[in-house]
Design a protein around this motif. Structure first.
Motif, short mmCIF file in Angstrom:
data_model
loop_
_atom_site.label_atom_id
_atom_site.label_comp_id
_atom_site.label_asym_id
_atom_site.label_seq_id
_atom_site.Cartn_x
_atom_site.Cartn_y
_atom_site.Cartn_z
N ASN A 69 0.85 -1.18 0.00
CA ASN A 69 0.00 0.00 0.00
C ASN A 69 0.89 1.24 0.00
O ASN A 69 1.59 1.50 0.98
CB ASN A 69 -0.91 0.01 1.23
CG ASN A 69 -1.91 1.15 1.22
OD1 ASN A 69 -1.57 2.27 0.85
ND2 ASN A 69 -3.12 0.87 1.62
N PRO A 70 0.90 2.00 -1.10
CA PRO A 70 1.81 3.16 -1.18
C PRO A 70 1.70 4.12 -0.01
O PRO A 70 2.72 4.60 0.49
CB PRO A 70 1.40 3.83 -2.50
CG PRO A 70 0.90 2.69 -3.33
CD PRO A 70 0.18 1.80 -2.36
N THR A 71 0.49 4.41 0.43
CA THR A 71 0.32 5.40 1.50
C THR A 71 0.72 4.86 2.87
O THR A 71 1.02 5.62 3.79
CB THR A 71 -1.13 5.90 1.56
OG1 THR A 71 -2.02 4.79 1.70
CG2 THR A 71 -1.49 6.67 0.30
N LYS A 72 0.78 3.53 3.02
CA LYS A 72 1.11 2.94 4.32
C LYS A 72 2.51 2.31 4.35
O LYS A 72 3.20 2.36 5.36
CB LYS A 72 0.08 1.87 4.69
CG LYS A 72 -1.32 2.41 4.95
CD LYS A 72 -2.27 1.28 5.32
CE LYS A 72 -3.68 1.82 5.58
NZ LYS A 72 -4.63 0.73 5.92
N ASP A 73 2.91 1.71 3.24
CA ASP A 73 4.14 0.92 3.23
C ASP A 73 5.37 1.66 2.70
O ASP A 73 6.50 1.24 2.97
CB ASP A 73 3.94 -0.36 2.41
CG ASP A 73 2.86 -1.25 3.00
OD1 ASP A 73 2.76 -1.32 4.24
OD2 ASP A 73 2.10 -1.87 2.23
#
Length: 269
Positions: free
Chosen positions: A210-214
């Motif tokens: 997940n771009p926004t989380k990872d």
């Protein structure tokens, strides 16, 4: 008399055959086709196109999606006329492809932005990078430049101010990072072998990242790398392409992108 009648009938049959062939050709001409074939990457492009299908159906068009897993074949298929449009790339990549392959593909509309990110399985912060750490980046010209510029924004290196910087344009690398260029689709698989990898959002999502989380560092949302619909030059004003453009830039698709990807993918219209 019978001989003359036979000649007349033969002439009528010939005229009918010619007229029939002409009508058949016109009915299947590229200007009024009702089936649109679009090449796309699996995520998010094909997912978005699935939501475009019912919108186009209301306008009398059938949308067929041909999935590609690399960044080369969708443009090859488009240039060869095997598909009507493709949806996987941004304008800098398209421009580079045209220049390198002497093709004449053009963009029609912008659809979304996929923020490129820096990912790792070995560290939790970029501050943990040590001297000689291994970094993997995409090897195609436009995305390599984009990745190097992202590493610069993250404060890891400095590169020359040129349109498409390569590793040879790195002017400062204080920690002697070892940078490896690889096919963009392979980058998620490198996370066990390198310290950080710079990955396009579509491939990150396919790898359940997940771009926004990872992501340890993520490209800004004002990125110029919006993904676009591309067609062969001369087809951009065809009715079926106009219908595709209108459908994929509709309020329904904008809402789908916002609801489905929650900031990982951002509408560009």
């Amino acid at each position: 008399m019978k001989k003359h009648l036979g000649v007349i009938l033969l002439g009528l049959v010939t005229i009918f055959a010619i007229t029939g062939c002409g009508a058949s050709k016109a009915s299947t001409s590229s200007t009024d086709k009702k089936t649109i074939i679009v090449g796309a990457s699996p995520i998010p492009h094909a997912e978005i196109l699935e939501k475009v299908k019912p919108i186009l159906a209301k306008e009398g068009y059938t949308l067929k999606i041909q999935v590609f897993t690399d960044y080369i074949q969708p443009n090859v298929a488009l240039n060869d006329g095997e598909i009507d449009a493709n949806f996987f790339q941004h304008i800098p990549y398209l421009n580079t492809y045209n220049k390198e392959h002497k093709t004449d593909l053009v963009s029609t509309v912008k659809v979304h932005i996929e923020p490129m990110g820096i990912y790792s399985k070995k560290i939790k912060s970029l501050k943990e990078l040590k001297d000689g750490s291994k970094i993997a980046i995409p090897n195609d010209a436009s995305n390599e430049a984009r990745a190097l510029q992202l590493l610069q924004k993250a404060g890891l290196i400095k590169v020359k101010k040129v349109d498409l910087p390569t590793v040879s344009d790195i002017t400062e690398n204080k920690k002697n990072f070892k940078i490896t260029e690889l096919d963009a689709a392979q980058l998620p698989r490198t996370l066990d072998d390198v310290d950080i990898s710079v990955i396009n959002a579509n491939y990150a999502l396919q790898a359940n990242l997940n771009p926004t989380k990872d992501a340890l560092f993520l490209e800004a949302k004002d990125s110029p790398y919006a993904n676009i619909i591309a067609v062969k030059k001369g087809n951009e004003n065809k009715p079926y392409i106009k219908a595709l453009d209108k459908a994929i830039n509709s309020p329904e698709i904008k809402k789908f992108i916002e609801d489905k990807y929650k900031g990982s993918i951002v509408p560009a219209f």
